[in-house]
Design a protein around this motif. Structure first.
Motif, PDB file in Angstrom:
ATOM      1  N   UNK A  49       0.836  -1.213   0.000  1.00  0.00           N
ATOM      2  CA  UNK A  49       0.000   0.000   0.000  1.00  0.00           C
ATOM      3  C   UNK A  49       0.864   1.253   0.000  1.00  0.00           C
ATOM      4  N   UNK A  50       0.451   2.243  -0.793  1.00  0.00           N
ATOM      5  CA  UNK A  50       1.123   3.540  -0.821  1.00  0.00           C
ATOM      6  C   UNK A  50       0.048   4.617  -0.667  1.00  0.00           C
ATOM      7  N   UNK A  51       0.266   5.529   0.280  1.00  0.00           N
ATOM      8  CA  UNK A  51      -0.763   6.519   0.614  1.00  0.00           C
ATOM      9  C   UNK A  51      -0.299   7.923   0.234  1.00  0.00           C
ATOM     10  N   UNK A  52      -1.258   8.782   0.019  1.00  0.00           N
ATOM     11  CA  UNK A  52      -0.959  10.166  -0.353  1.00  0.00           C
ATOM     12  C   UNK A  52      -0.142  10.874   0.730  1.00  0.00           C
ATOM     13  N   UNK A  53      -0.473  10.612   1.987  1.00  0.00           N
ATOM     14  CA  UNK A  53       0.214  11.331   3.064  1.00  0.00           C
ATOM     15  C   UNK A  53       1.374  10.524   3.651  1.00  0.00           C
ATOM     16  N   UNK A  54       1.828   9.542   2.905  1.00  0.00           N
ATOM     17  CA  UNK A  54       3.050   8.767   3.185  1.00  0.00           C
ATOM     18  C   UNK A  54       2.933   7.813   4.384  1.00  0.00           C
ATOM     19  N   UNK A  55       2.303   8.259   5.491  1.00  0.00           N
ATOM     20  CA  UNK A  55       2.160   7.420   6.696  1.00  0.00           C
ATOM     21  C   UNK A  55       3.494   6.887   7.216  1.00  0.00           C
ATOM     22  N   UNK A  56       4.514   7.729   7.212  1.00  0.00           N
ATOM     23  CA  UNK A  56       5.792   7.313   7.799  1.00  0.00           C
ATOM     24  C   UNK A  56       5.773   7.599   9.300  1.00  0.00           C
ATOM     25  N   UNK A  57       6.549   6.836  10.050  1.00  0.00           N
ATOM     26  CA  UNK A  57       6.628   7.039  11.504  1.00  0.00           C
ATOM     27  C   UNK A  57       7.736   8.063  11.776  1.00  0.00           C
ATOM     28  N   UNK A  58       7.390   9.229  12.355  1.00  0.00           N
ATOM     29  CA  UNK A  58       8.332  10.348  12.395  1.00  0.00           C
ATOM     30  C   UNK A  58       9.601  10.087  13.190  1.00  0.00           C
ATOM     31  N   UNK A  59       9.518   9.178  14.191  1.00  0.00           N
ATOM     32  CA  UNK A  59      10.682   8.949  15.051  1.00  0.00           C
ATOM     33  C   UNK A  59      11.642   7.908  14.478  1.00  0.00           C
ATOM     34  N   UNK A  60      11.274   7.266  13.376  1.00  0.00           N
ATOM     35  CA  UNK A  60      12.124   6.215  12.798  1.00  0.00           C
ATOM     36  C   UNK A  60      12.900   6.745  11.601  1.00  0.00           C
ATOM     37  N   UNK A  61      14.056   6.161  11.358  1.00  0.00           N
ATOM     38  CA  UNK A  61      14.840   6.498  10.166  1.00  0.00           C
ATOM     39  C   UNK A  61      14.150   5.949   8.925  1.00  0.00           C
ATOM     40  N   UNK A  62      14.627   6.385   7.773  1.00  0.00           N
ATOM     41  CA  UNK A  62      14.099   5.854   6.509  1.00  0.00           C
ATOM     42  C   UNK A  62      14.207   4.331   6.487  1.00  0.00           C
ATOM     43  N   UNK A  63      15.373   3.821   6.877  1.00  0.00           N
ATOM     44  CA  UNK A  63      15.597   2.368   6.868  1.00  0.00           C
ATOM     45  C   UNK A  63      14.615   1.657   7.800  1.00  0.00           C
ATOM     46  N   UNK A  64      14.438   2.192   8.996  1.00  0.00           N
ATOM     47  CA  UNK A  64      13.522   1.555   9.958  1.00  0.00           C
ATOM     48  C   UNK A  64      12.084   1.622   9.464  1.00  0.00           C
ATOM     49  N   UNK A  65      11.695   2.733   8.823  1.00  0.00           N
ATOM     50  CA  UNK A  65      10.337   2.836   8.272  1.00  0.00           C
ATOM     51  C   UNK A  65      10.082   1.755   7.222  1.00  0.00           C
ATOM     52  N   UNK A  66      11.073   1.502   6.381  1.00  0.00           N
ATOM     53  CA  UNK A  66      10.905   0.481   5.338  1.00  0.00           C
ATOM     54  C   UNK A  66      10.777  -0.904   5.962  1.00  0.00           C
ATOM     55  N   UNK A  67      11.444  -1.107   7.089  1.00  0.00           N
ATOM     56  CA  UNK A  67      11.416  -2.427   7.743  1.00  0.00           C
ATOM     57  C   UNK A  67      10.112  -2.705   8.496  1.00  0.00           C
ATOM     58  N   UNK A  68       9.328  -1.662   8.773  1.00  0.00           N
ATOM     59  CA  UNK A  68       8.157  -1.816   9.661  1.00  0.00           C
ATOM     60  C   UNK A  68       7.259  -3.017   9.300  1.00  0.00           C
ATOM     61  N   UNK A  69       6.896  -3.237   8.007  1.00  0.00           N
ATOM     62  CA  UNK A  69       5.991  -4.353   7.713  1.00  0.00           C
ATOM     63  C   UNK A  69       6.577  -5.731   8.042  1.00  0.00           C
ATOM     64  N   UNK A  70       7.886  -5.823   8.259  1.00  0.00           N
ATOM     65  CA  UNK A  70       8.509  -7.127   8.520  1.00  0.00           C
ATOM     66  C   UNK A  70       8.696  -7.374  10.009  1.00  0.00           C
TER      67      UNK A  70
END
Length: 221
Positions: A90-111
């Motif tokens: 899923x990809x959302x318009x407002x990105x839904x990234x977790x602000x306290x996590x790094x880019x790498x950690x955000x990508x890992x979240x689903x795993x």
């Protein structure tokens, strides 16, 4: 060739304030591996509802949902979650990234809730692929809109889905940044044979898609 996902005669009705709203009316839709389809239509036409049904986040009131030729209409919540994780990003318009996590950690979240020793390596590779190899440790507030959307795309790909569902993927981006994101979609579907379905108001998507589906008042035109 079999369709990767298909809706057959799908209706979705909601009851709000004592009246029944028909969000989807007898919708037939399918997409194939590697195909890029955009869904356009005015606000309130049922686009988000259709995306939620395709994403197994919502079940139809009537009709059938087939995923990889299997009927998934009446699966339990647990089975739906397992199918989503296996097949859909899923990809959302407002990105839904977790602000306290790094880019790498955000990508890992689903795993995070699975036992996946290769997840970090795969997340790194995906960020390199989307042009963010030098931004692995940056938090969302240190990234531009286009970079955030690329992080969100990498996150959507981490479980190696066969379908990407995108809700207004260029909605918060300027035109040039939007085009670079669409170039990335094009590369993903060609190289990975991933089907992409994007709900959008952005006319420049039609330069990239194989076809555009028009949804008006819950019906495909």
């Amino acid at each position: 060739m079999s369709h990767i996902i298909e809706l057959q005669n799908v209706w979705k009705r909601y009851e709000t304030g004592g009246e029944v709203v028909e969000a989807l009316k007898d919708v037939d839709f399918h997409t194939d591996p590697g195909e890029f389809v955009s869904v356009m239509g005015p606000s309130g036409s049922g686009k988000s509802t259709m995306l939620n049904v395709l994403g197994l986040l919502d079940t139809p009131t009537e009709g059938t949902v087939l995923l990889d030729d299997r009927d998934v209409t009446d699966l339990s919540d647990r089975e739906m979650t397992a199918r989503r994780k296996e097949f859909i990003g899923f990809i959302f318009q407002s990105f839904h990234l977790i602000p306290t996590l790094s880019a790498l950690e955000n990508v890992e979240v689903p795993t995070l809730f699975g036992d996946d020793p290769a997840a970090r390596e795969r997340a790194t590779t995906l960020l390199e692929r989307v042009g963010l190899g030098d931004r692995l440790d940056h938090r969302p507030d240190q990234l531009s809109g286009g970079q955030k959307q690329r992080v969100a795309i990498a996150r959507a790909l981490i479980n190696e889905p066969r379908i990407l569902l995108a809700d207004e993927p260029t909605g918060n981006l300027d035109q040039e940044t939007g085009r670079s994101v669409l170039d990335l979609f094009d590369e993903i579907r060609r190289e990975d044979d991933v089907a992409i379905v994007a709900v959008t108001h952005d006319p420049q998507l039609s330069d990239y898609t194989d076809r555009t589906v028009e949804l008006v008042d819950g019906r495909i035109q």
